[in-house]
Enzyme design. Structure first.
Site, PDB file in Angstrom:
ATOM      1  N   LEU A 123     -88.089   9.023  39.347  1.00 45.05           N
ATOM      2  CA  LEU A 123     -88.536   9.195  37.960  1.00 45.05           C
ATOM      3  C   LEU A 123     -87.878  10.384  37.274  1.00 45.05           C
ATOM      4  O   LEU A 123     -88.098  10.612  36.080  1.00 45.05           O
ATOM      5  CB  LEU A 123     -90.061   9.389  37.911  1.00 45.05           C
ATOM      6  CG  LEU A 123     -90.954   8.147  37.961  1.00 45.05           C
ATOM      7  CD1 LEU A 123     -90.792   7.393  39.273  1.00 45.05           C
ATOM      8  CD2 LEU A 123     -92.423   8.531  37.762  1.00 45.05           C
ATOM      9  N   THR A 167     -78.266  13.890  35.239  1.00 49.74           N
ATOM     10  CA  THR A 167     -79.495  13.515  35.944  1.00 49.74           C
ATOM     11  C   THR A 167     -79.554  12.010  36.167  1.00 49.74           C
ATOM     12  O   THR A 167     -79.908  11.542  37.259  1.00 49.74           O
ATOM     13  CB  THR A 167     -80.733  13.981  35.162  1.00 49.74           C
ATOM     14  OG1 THR A 167     -80.672  15.396  34.976  1.00 49.74           O
ATOM     15  CG2 THR A 167     -82.014  13.626  35.889  1.00 49.74           C
ATOM     16  N   TYR A 174     -79.302   9.377  26.902  1.00 44.89           N
ATOM     17  CA  TYR A 174     -80.426   8.806  27.645  1.00 44.89           C
ATOM     18  C   TYR A 174     -80.262   7.298  27.816  1.00 44.89           C
ATOM     19  O   TYR A 174     -80.355   6.771  28.925  1.00 44.89           O
ATOM     20  CB  TYR A 174     -81.733   9.109  26.912  1.00 44.89           C
ATOM     21  CG  TYR A 174     -82.973   8.644  27.627  1.00 44.89           C
ATOM     22  CD1 TYR A 174     -83.350   9.216  28.840  1.00 44.89           C
ATOM     23  CD2 TYR A 174     -83.779   7.640  27.091  1.00 44.89           C
ATOM     24  CE1 TYR A 174     -84.491   8.795  29.507  1.00 44.89           C
ATOM     25  CE2 TYR A 174     -84.927   7.223  27.741  1.00 44.89           C
ATOM     26  CZ  TYR A 174     -85.283   7.791  28.950  1.00 44.89           C
ATOM     27  OH  TYR A 174     -86.414   7.374  29.611  1.00 44.89           O
TER      28      TYR A 174
END
Length: 409
Positions: free
Chosen positions: A156, A175, A228
């Site tokens: 997550l 990330t 993102y």
């Protein structure tokens, strides 16, 4: 002469015996007159010390009782045998969704390791488990490799709100890409199943409504949200590359708008913005005309969906969200009414690449996982409003602890 020589030793013996008896008599006489006084003194000293020890023992009992009462109490956890208990890694486990997932897994009886760099996650979200024998917290950034032994990985880790992921877009991309690669590498090494928390943002500003898993999306690859959106798209690509090439067992959850307690106060999303503005009687800000739509699911519904997906055999992407659609204007009015706020609603310019419609098609989740959201929107909002209100009160110094146990969420 012989007789005298033989009798002499006998007389000496008799004299010695008489002398010993005399000494015994003197000692006995002394004991009868002096020793009782000494014995009484010794006995008094012993009794005094015994009383002191008894007092100290009572004090120790009280201290132990106080310590037991103040001892950290954990939420009830189920006992699982070695065959059923899993070693589970949750990256981003101190965040909003991650901490709720940790609660559920811990209460199910599994051993849970949380990895978080605390960019948006907070220790207070999982502090109620610290010290438990089945829980471990590691301060670590997933862009660096991690070497532990696990059976399942819930990946997550990644800032999920626009202000946070746009704050450092390069780090967000790292990330999603490097972090996912490291977790897939770990899953490959230890033969673990890995679940990727993907997002409805991979659909971009969709031209299909509602969105099915087969829809490829409509995304701007160079816009402000691309770090993102495209990061999650490449993360999904990486999952299936590892599955195809290295036979890694993967799961992909495409998560739609989620809300609930422990949301970051400044995450900049619709729910947190509207609740904070309403509670503080500030203007409720709607970007655009308010006719754009969103679908909101409560966090416990999402957690149940993630666990169901992880433990299924479904290795293709699955939408997890609430198909109940609301306009932003309707949502703002509902929150204002629930908070009994006097806030006015104001409109501002629409952000770049803000999707006009967002609604999941959850047919696959229903048929494959036997899952669908069950918490009513208003019920979830009341619990979330209570949490935000307590947070604001704590900031004002009026309340010491606002942690809500999972059973109250």
């Amino acid at each position: 002469m012989r007789i005298c020589r033989r009798m002499w030793p006998r007389s000496v013996k008799i004299i010695l015996i008489i002398a010993v008896l005399a000494i015994i008599a003197v000692v006995a006489k002394h004991e009868l007159t002096v020793e009782p006084l000494v014995n009484n003194s010794v006995i008094s000293t012993i009794l005094s010390r015994l009383n002191l020890l008894e007092t100290e023992n009572e004090q120790l009992k009280e201290s132990l009782s106080t310590l037991e009462n103040t001892k950290k109490k954990y939420l009830d956890t189920k006992f699982l045998t070695e065959n059923d208990r899993k070693r589970i890694l949750v990256t981003g486990g101190a965040g909003f969704v991650g901490s709720h997932l940790v609660d559920k897994l811990m209460m199910m009886g599994h051993e849970v390791t949380v990895v978080d760099n605390f960019f948006t996650g907070r220790k207070r979200n999982v502090e109620h488990w610290i010290g438990h024998e089945n829980f471990e917290l590691i301060h670590h950034d997933v862009i660096s490799p991690l070497f532990i032994e696990v059976d399942q990985i819930y990946h997550l880790a990644c800032p999920a709100s626009p202000p946070h992921y746009m704050y450092n877009p390069v780090k967000t991309i790292k990330t999603s890409s490097m972090g996912t690669m490291n977790m897939l590498g770990l899953a490959k090494r230890v033969r673990a199943t890995m679940l990727l928390a993907s997002t409805s943002e991979i659909y971009g500003d969709p031209e299909e409504h509602p969105q099915k898993e087969t829809y490829w999306g409509h995304v701007n690859p160079i816009g402000p949200r691309a770090c993102y959106d495209e990061g999650k798209r490449v993360a999904e690509t990486m999952c299936y590359a590892y599955a195809s090439q290295d036979k890694v067992d993967v799961r992909v959850a495409r998560i739609f708008n989620t809300f609930g307690p422990r949301m970051h106060m400044q995450d900049g999303r619709v729910v947190s913005n509207f609740i904070l503005q309403s509670l503080q009687n500030e203007p409720i800000t709607i970007y655009g005309n308010g006719e754009q739509t969103r679908s909101f699911q409560y966090v416990t519904d999402l957690v149940n969906g993630l666990i169901a997906l992880m433990n299924s055999k479904v290795n293709t992407p699955v939408n997890l969200g609430n198909p109940e659609e609301h306009t932003i204007s309707e949502f703002a009015t509902l929150i204002r009414n629930l908070t009994k706020s006097k806030s006015e609603i104001v409109h501002k310019a629409t952000p770049t690449d803000d999707p006009r419609k967002r609604k999941p098609d959850i047919t696959k989740a229903k048929t494959s996982l036997d899952w669908e959201p069950v918490v009513e929107l208003e019920t979830g909002l009341k619990k979330t409003i209570a949490y935000f209100k307590a947070e604001l009160e704590q900031e004002s110094g009026n309340q010491r602890n606002v942690f809500l146990p999972p059973q109250e969420l």
